[in-house]
Design a protein around this motif. Structure first.
Motif, PDB file in Angstrom:
ATOM      1  N   GLY A   1       0.847  -1.199   0.000  1.00  0.00           N
ATOM      2  CA  GLY A   1       0.000   0.000   0.000  1.00  0.00           C
ATOM      3  C   GLY A   1       0.875   1.239   0.000  1.00  0.00           C
ATOM      4  N   THR A   2       0.458   2.234  -0.773  1.00  0.00           N
ATOM      5  CA  THR A   2       1.333   3.387  -0.990  1.00  0.00           C
ATOM      6  C   THR A   2       0.727   4.691  -0.500  1.00  0.00           C
ATOM      7  OG1 THR A   2       2.176   2.266  -2.943  1.00  0.00           O
ATOM      8  CG2 THR A   2       2.611   4.621  -2.785  1.00  0.00           C
ATOM      9  N   ILE A   3       1.579   5.486   0.134  1.00  0.00           N
ATOM     10  CA  ILE A   3       1.237   6.857   0.497  1.00  0.00           C
ATOM     11  C   ILE A   3       1.968   7.762  -0.481  1.00  0.00           C
ATOM     12  CG2 ILE A   3       1.563   8.656   2.242  1.00  0.00           C
ATOM     13  CD1 ILE A   3       1.700   6.364   4.331  1.00  0.00           C
ATOM     14  N   CYS A   4       1.244   8.552  -1.283  1.00  0.00           N
ATOM     15  CA  CYS A   4       1.915   9.536  -2.132  1.00  0.00           C
ATOM     16  C   CYS A   4       2.297  10.714  -1.250  1.00  0.00           C
ATOM     17  CB  CYS A   4       1.000  10.005  -3.260  1.00  0.00           C
ATOM     18  SG  CYS A   4       0.667   8.724  -4.463  1.00  0.00           S
ATOM     19  N   TYR A   5       3.591  10.960  -1.129  1.00  0.00           N
ATOM     20  CA  TYR A   5       4.042  12.019  -0.232  1.00  0.00           C
ATOM     21  C   TYR A   5       3.928  13.379  -0.917  1.00  0.00           C
ATOM     22  CZ  TYR A   5       6.763  14.860   2.936  1.00  0.00           C
ATOM     23  OH  TYR A   5       7.143  15.846   3.795  1.00  0.00           O
ATOM     24  N   THR A   6       3.369  14.325  -0.200  1.00  0.00           N
ATOM     25  CA  THR A   6       3.302  15.685  -0.712  1.00  0.00           C
ATOM     26  C   THR A   6       3.296  16.613   0.490  1.00  0.00           C
ATOM     27  OG1 THR A   6       2.106  17.177  -2.186  1.00  0.00           O
ATOM     28  CG2 THR A   6       0.763  15.770  -0.773  1.00  0.00           C
ATOM     29  N   THR A   7       3.431  17.918   0.253  1.00  0.00           N
ATOM     30  CA  THR A   7       3.378  18.847   1.374  1.00  0.00           C
ATOM     31  C   THR A   7       2.245  19.839   1.147  1.00  0.00           C
ATOM     32  OG1 THR A   7       5.001  20.283   0.311  1.00  0.00           O
ATOM     33  CG2 THR A   7       5.847  18.685   1.880  1.00  0.00           C
ATOM     34  N   SER A   8       1.542  20.181   2.221  1.00  0.00           N
ATOM     35  CA  SER A   8       0.465  21.177   2.202  1.00  0.00           C
ATOM     36  C   SER A   8       0.051  21.365   3.655  1.00  0.00           C
ATOM     37  CB  SER A   8      -0.730  20.661   1.381  1.00  0.00           C
ATOM     38  OG  SER A   8      -1.586  19.876   2.188  1.00  0.00           O
ATOM     39  N   PRO A   9      -0.778  22.380   3.927  1.00  0.00           N
ATOM     40  CA  PRO A   9      -1.208  22.561   5.326  1.00  0.00           C
ATOM     41  C   PRO A   9      -1.957  21.356   5.884  1.00  0.00           C
ATOM     42  CG  PRO A   9      -1.725  24.510   4.012  1.00  0.00           C
ATOM     43  CD  PRO A   9      -1.243  23.473   3.050  1.00  0.00           C
ATOM     44  N   VAL A  10      -2.598  20.559   5.011  1.00  0.00           N
ATOM     45  CA  VAL A  10      -3.360  19.409   5.537  1.00  0.00           C
ATOM     46  C   VAL A  10      -2.560  18.109   5.551  1.00  0.00           C
ATOM     47  CG1 VAL A  10      -5.633  20.346   4.982  1.00  0.00           C
ATOM     48  CG2 VAL A  10      -4.408  18.991   3.261  1.00  0.00           C
ATOM     49  N   HIS A  11      -1.406  18.098   4.865  1.00  0.00           N
ATOM     50  CA  HIS A  11      -0.618  16.863   4.823  1.00  0.00           C
ATOM     51  C   HIS A  11       0.383  16.813   5.977  1.00  0.00           C
ATOM     52  CE1 HIS A  11      -2.314  16.703   0.731  1.00  0.00           C
ATOM     53  NE2 HIS A  11      -2.259  15.408   0.948  1.00  0.00           N
ATOM     54  N   THR A  12      -0.133  16.509   7.158  1.00  0.00           N
ATOM     55  CA  THR A  12       0.707  16.461   8.353  1.00  0.00           C
ATOM     56  C   THR A  12       1.215  15.032   8.567  1.00  0.00           C
ATOM     57  OG1 THR A  12      -1.236  15.939   9.670  1.00  0.00           O
ATOM     58  CG2 THR A  12      -0.676  18.276   9.427  1.00  0.00           C
ATOM     59  N   ILE A  13       2.221  14.897   9.414  1.00  0.00           N
ATOM     60  CA  ILE A  13       2.727  13.556   9.738  1.00  0.00           C
ATOM     61  C   ILE A  13       1.606  12.680  10.324  1.00  0.00           C
ATOM     62  CG2 ILE A  13       4.379  12.245  11.172  1.00  0.00           C
ATOM     63  CD1 ILE A  13       5.817  13.680   8.926  1.00  0.00           C
ATOM     64  N   PRO A  14       0.816  13.190  11.312  1.00  0.00           N
ATOM     65  CA  PRO A  14      -0.273  12.341  11.836  1.00  0.00           C
ATOM     66  C   PRO A  14      -1.265  11.909  10.755  1.00  0.00           C
ATOM     67  CG  PRO A  14       0.085  14.214  13.295  1.00  0.00           C
ATOM     68  CD  PRO A  14       0.946  14.444  12.090  1.00  0.00           C
ATOM     69  N   ALA A  15      -1.544  12.783   9.766  1.00  0.00           N
ATOM     70  CA  ALA A  15      -2.487  12.419   8.696  1.00  0.00           C
ATOM     71  C   ALA A  15      -1.923  11.260   7.862  1.00  0.00           C
ATOM     72  CB  ALA A  15      -2.778  13.621   7.815  1.00  0.00           C
ATOM     73  N   PHE A  16      -0.629  11.325   7.551  1.00  0.00           N
ATOM     74  CA  PHE A  16      -0.001  10.239   6.776  1.00  0.00           C
ATOM     75  C   PHE A  16       0.058   8.937   7.593  1.00  0.00           C
ATOM     76  CE2 PHE A  16       2.300  13.569   4.096  1.00  0.00           C
ATOM     77  CZ  PHE A  16       1.589  13.273   2.945  1.00  0.00           C
ATOM     78  N   VAL A  17       0.363   9.078   8.883  1.00  0.00           N
ATOM     79  CA  VAL A  17       0.459   7.891   9.740  1.00  0.00           C
ATOM     80  C   VAL A  17      -0.899   7.187   9.819  1.00  0.00           C
ATOM     81  CG1 VAL A  17       0.818   7.118  12.130  1.00  0.00           C
ATOM     82  CG2 VAL A  17       2.446   8.707  11.070  1.00  0.00           C
ATOM     83  N   GLU A  18      -1.961   7.979   9.902  1.00  0.00           N
ATOM     84  CA  GLU A  18      -3.301   7.406   9.937  1.00  0.00           C
ATOM     85  C   GLU A  18      -3.593   6.648   8.645  1.00  0.00           C
ATOM     86  OE1 GLU A  18      -6.337  10.299  11.217  1.00  0.00           O
ATOM     87  OE2 GLU A  18      -7.718   9.025  10.048  1.00  0.00           O
TER      88      GLU A  18
END
Ligand code: CO
Length: 502
Positions: A142-159
């Protein structure tokens, strides 16, 4: 005690997709297969992404035949592919049966590891393919596409990682397609995933080298517990490609980490691609060094050259800077999608329209669909005014369901259409080729028997061929012991044969 870091080699897929516009011919990869198979990699990425499209569009090569060849030439290795979730390798959503059949056929033809992603990180677009991979018993990543923005926080990706794990994924990939993953977030993200999903959760990091910072990010990811990293052999690395395999091996010396890679074999692979790469120079990426402005614009290298040619076509080549500044605005209005195929093209084209015609005066159909949820949901909120504009333009409602739920069964219809084509061989593999590339497949089926084309040109022989000009050009039969080339003179293609001493 030293911890083993596993490595995936990208030379056979993403490396030449990023550096040589995916044009590498199979025959130029065959000579390194034995060394790659025995060098101690965790997996060899060799299929999927844009390779399928390039095979039928440019190389007159059956992508399924390529996969079967790799399976035969790399008997000891895990073969890995990149799969665009519900889009498969095409550019629209497919109904679930088509997705399931594609995964089945890929597994049957030799694929082992399926790295599945969705451009918007909408996990509903991954569920069918991940379930299908699990059913075959192969590895679902399963893949997380990494990007940066005000909503793309570490906790959001971890979830998101936790949700992927709950869906049954065997490993989690952090996919950084533009080189945006800086060292500290790389550390925090891997650490966060390991803490939340358990220490035994396999974490795999894929990063491009474009911005110059990601070799350090790989090291920080390793320090945080990352299990597998992606690299490319040095002669097919850097620029918009990836970090060099040999550098990773060397830099781990004296640290509590090591790989199990065989440097002798990797150096043989390196030397081979050193001789091959110049033959593809007409396809070389414009970016050769480092580009840090991507951190601000978020625009992957390939997209800038696309926009440049789009603007030049409109006689507005001088307005690139304005467009580059508009891209982050459009991205924000669309709810901060990561910029990767196809969202990168959709956002990029709309930014061009906004600059040339006025802000949201004209909407592309794809951008309206993106706003209205037809590609899936985004993490950020969408701009309500632009959303209203999109609904008016497309005369369609906003949807919140999984996009593929709107599709009707299509396999039987696709099969009938594919089998009616001249040169189609009646296999499910051909039906899938037609399903994903309905414009290109008919031409490919007809020409398939001519065999693969190698678009790489031997530098020395190319000069000789140009000098040969008209006598050898045209439909001349290849000479005994000769090599034939297609050369372009004054915009016309000519078939040329070159034989030693003639
Ligand atoms: Co990549």
């Amino acid at each position: 005690m030293s911890r083993l870091i596993e490595v995936t080699e990208l030379a056979l897929r993403d490396a030449h997709q990023s550096l040589l516009a995916t044009r590498m011919a199979m025959e130029d990869m065959v000579p390194v297969c034995e060394d790659l198979d025995n060098a101690g990699y965790w997996s060899l990425e060799c299929w999927g992404g844009a390779t399928y499209d390039a095979c039928i569009r440019f190389l007159n090569e059956d992508p399924w035949e390529r996969l079967r060849k790799f399976r035969k030439l790399l008997p000891k290795s895990r073969l890995q592919m990149l799969l665009r979730g519900q889009n498969l390798l095409g550019y629209r959503h497919y109904e679930d049966e088509v997705v399931e059949r594609f995964v089945d056929k890929s597994a049957e033809n030799g694929m082992d590891v399926f790295r599945v992603f969705d451009a918007l990180n909408d996990l509903r677009n991954l569920q069918t393919s991940i379930k299908a991979v699990r059913k075959t018993g192969k590895h679902a990543q399963g893949t997380i596409c990494y990007t940066t923005s005000p909503v793309h926080t570490i906790p959001a990706f971890v979830e998101m990682a936790q949700k992927l794990k709950d869906m049954g994924c065997d490993s989690i990939c952090i996919k950084d397609m533009a080189g945006l993953l800086k060292p500290q977030p790389a550390y925090d993200l891997v650490k966060g995933i390991k803490e939340k999903c358990g220490k035994d959760t396999l974490v795999h990091v894929h990063a491009h080298a474009t911005t110059g910072v990601t070799l350090v990010s790989l090291v920080k990811a390793i320090e945080a517990g990352c299990d597998i990293v992606d690299t490319a052999v040095s002669s097919l690395s850097l620029g918009p490609g990836h970090n060099p395999t040999e550098s990773l091996i060397e830099l781990l010396e004296g640290t509590p980490y090591h790989t199990r890679l065989d440097m002798e074999r990797i150096l043989r692979v390196k030397r081979h691609f050193t001789t091959i790469r110049p033959r593809y120079r007409e396809f070389l990426s414009d970016i050769v060094g480092v580009e840090t402005e991507i951190f601000k614009s978020q625009i992957p290298g390939g997209m800038i050259s696309n926009m440049e040619s789009q603007l030049k076509g409109q006689g507005a080549g001088d307005r690139l800077q304005e467009v580059l500044l508009e891209v982050p605005n459009v991205r924000q209005d669309a709810g901060f999608p990561p910029l990767v195929t196809p969202s990168s093209q959709i956002v990029g084209s709309q930014a061009v329209f906004n600059i040339l015609m006025g802000k949201y005066k004209v909407l592309t159909g794809e951008f309206a669909d993106l706003m209205l949820g037809y590609y899936g949901s985004t993490l950020g909120e969408k701009n309500p005014d632009v959303l209203k504009r999109a609904a008016e333009h497309a005369k369609k409602p906003v949807i919140t369901s999984r996009p593929a739920d709107l599709l009707k069964p299509e396999w039987e219809h696709l099969r009938e259409s594919a089998n009616a084509l001249e040169g189609a061989n009646g296999t499910d593999e051909d039906v899938l080729t037609f399903a994903m590339f309905p414009q290109v497949a008919p031409k490919f089926f007809k020409a398939r028997a001519d065999g693969p084309k190698n678009l790489g040109k031997d530098p020395a022989k190319k000069v000789a061929a140009s000098e040969a000009k008209s006598p050898a050009a045209g439909g001349a039969k290849p000479l005994e012991g000769s090599v034939s080339y297609v050369i372009t003179l004054n915009g016309k293609e000519h078939q040329v044969s070159v034989a030693p001493g003639k």
